[in-house]
Write an enzyme that holds these catalytic residues in place. Sequence first.
Site, PDB file in Angstrom:
ATOM      1  N   HIS A 290       0.817  -1.217   0.000  1.00  0.00           N
ATOM      2  CA  HIS A 290       0.000   0.000   0.000  1.00  0.00           C
ATOM      3  C   HIS A 290       0.852   1.269   0.000  1.00  0.00           C
ATOM      4  O   HIS A 290       0.323   2.360  -0.178  1.00  0.00           O
ATOM      5  CB  HIS A 290      -0.998  -0.007   1.169  1.00  0.00           C
ATOM      6  CG  HIS A 290      -0.404   0.261   2.521  1.00  0.00           C
ATOM      7  ND1 HIS A 290      -0.108  -0.739   3.427  1.00  0.00           N
ATOM      8  CD2 HIS A 290      -0.059   1.414   3.129  1.00  0.00           C
ATOM      9  CE1 HIS A 290       0.373  -0.202   4.533  1.00  0.00           C
ATOM     10  NE2 HIS A 290       0.423   1.104   4.383  1.00  0.00           N
TER      11      HIS A 290
ATOM     12  N   ASP B 176       0.218  -7.536   1.368  1.00  0.00           N
ATOM     13  CA  ASP B 176       0.665  -6.163   1.582  1.00  0.00           C
ATOM     14  C   ASP B 176       2.183  -6.069   1.666  1.00  0.00           C
ATOM     15  O   ASP B 176       2.724  -5.309   2.465  1.00  0.00           O
ATOM     16  CB  ASP B 176       0.032  -5.565   2.844  1.00  0.00           C
ATOM     17  CG  ASP B 176       0.073  -4.038   2.845  1.00  0.00           C
ATOM     18  OD1 ASP B 176       0.213  -3.453   1.760  1.00  0.00           O
ATOM     19  OD2 ASP B 176      -0.002  -3.440   3.927  1.00  0.00           O
TER      20      ASP B 176
ATOM     21  N   SER C 297       4.384   2.480   8.061  1.00  0.00           N
ATOM     22  CA  SER C 297       4.117   1.317   7.217  1.00  0.00           C
ATOM     23  C   SER C 297       5.362   0.934   6.420  1.00  0.00           C
ATOM     24  O   SER C 297       5.980   1.777   5.771  1.00  0.00           O
ATOM     25  CB  SER C 297       2.974   1.619   6.245  1.00  0.00           C
ATOM     26  OG  SER C 297       1.772   1.808   6.932  1.00  0.00           O
TER      27      SER C 297
END
Length: 460
Positions: free
Chosen positions: A102, A132, A208
């Site tokens: 992402h 992911d 992230s």
Amino acid sequence: MRLFLPVLVSLAFVLPVSAQVKVPESQAEISLSFAPLVKEAAPAVVNIFANRVVQQSESPFRGNPMFEELFRGFGATRPRVQNSLGSGVILSDDGIVVSNYHVVGMATEIRVVLTDRREFEAEILLADQDSDLAILKINSDTPLPHLDLRDSDDVEVGELALAIGNPFGIGQTVTSGIVSGLARSGMATGNARGYFLQTDAAINPGNSGGALIDAKGQLIGVNTSILTRSGGSNGVGFAIPANLVARYVEQARAGNETFTQAWAGIYGQAVDYSLAEGFGLSVPEGVVITSMHAASPFATAGLEAGDIVLSVDGQPVNTPAEMLFRMSVRPVGGMIEVEYLSDGEIQTVDVGLIVAPDTPDRDTRTIRGGTLAGLTVANINPAVQSELKLPTSVSEGVVVLNIDGPLARVGLRVGDVLSAINGDVVETTKDVDEASEARSRNWRIDGVRGGQRFSYRFRI
């Protein structure tokens, strides 16, 4: 409106005049501070800036919850550059970097910035939305700092953990905590089939793709998501285990652009208290097989619907996501040891790891003429089923792969399984091709989406 401002309380401690700064002289003294650990690990954690070009609709109904879907495709579109900010971890001195899908997925430009402010253009070697994860490559004339991967199966609840990343774009930040949970599944990432380590080390937007390391500076996970109501950290963060990261790196180095996933060919559910009573278990454990494809390697090994899988390679599995994870961290073509309960007896068997077979022929067709022109369909087989994440129970029929042209406004979506067109049963792609030639002004398309039946009627 009344504003409540936070009050900062400062505590002062008086130190004896004789107190002096002392260099740590033992491992016990060093462990009182994370500074040496951070100094060694931080250079391997990078900032990632990604740009992607998206087509933004200029429809007057964009953003309207009532009419946006109804008028999907209405109006012109224009390209817009979308920026994303995240973190990454260098895993080798030759520039292999891991981050989240992402963060960099579908990006047209990716810049990796090291702590010493060097910048590199990066290319995506392998990216997978479901897990992911994305594996990148940067090129440097000198060896790069990197982190070693730890066997994440050895990680225990209560271990110290540090999260390193770039939250909110303010610069590299380190937060501390512990590993607060293992085998967390079904959290907010990809298609919710993930399997995570849980930590209370603060993870915020921008973290992230950053590193979750242990007290020795080894990578135990890649930070990916949080549970939050406010958008900030509430002490419940999730990291993708290092063992899965290692498998992605291995396939990326082998030249794979997509992750090759072992195929189970079964559909199961976690054993809860009521099921445990029915199966005569003293405690709820394992995953009960509710349905199975005839070509499933589990069927080949002798398992049947109704059996309960208890462990894979000696590791207990209590959710379908745990089973998928255990299969994902083993190479396709190998074997896994499965312990299962059948007719009240515990048995052990070796199950082969195979890719989903692409048989019978998917016979992909794009309808060129007639009312259904622009519709691309395929016959469902295990490979198609796996690619589109269709339920195991949907093992035959015709599925929609793409929709172009006027038919896109009808409401059909990729992944819809067609059952009938104008009342005629659809069993193969040939049936769809023939149905498109019908001379009719009134049309009806029936099918199944997400286990629910639908019917679209339209007139031309």
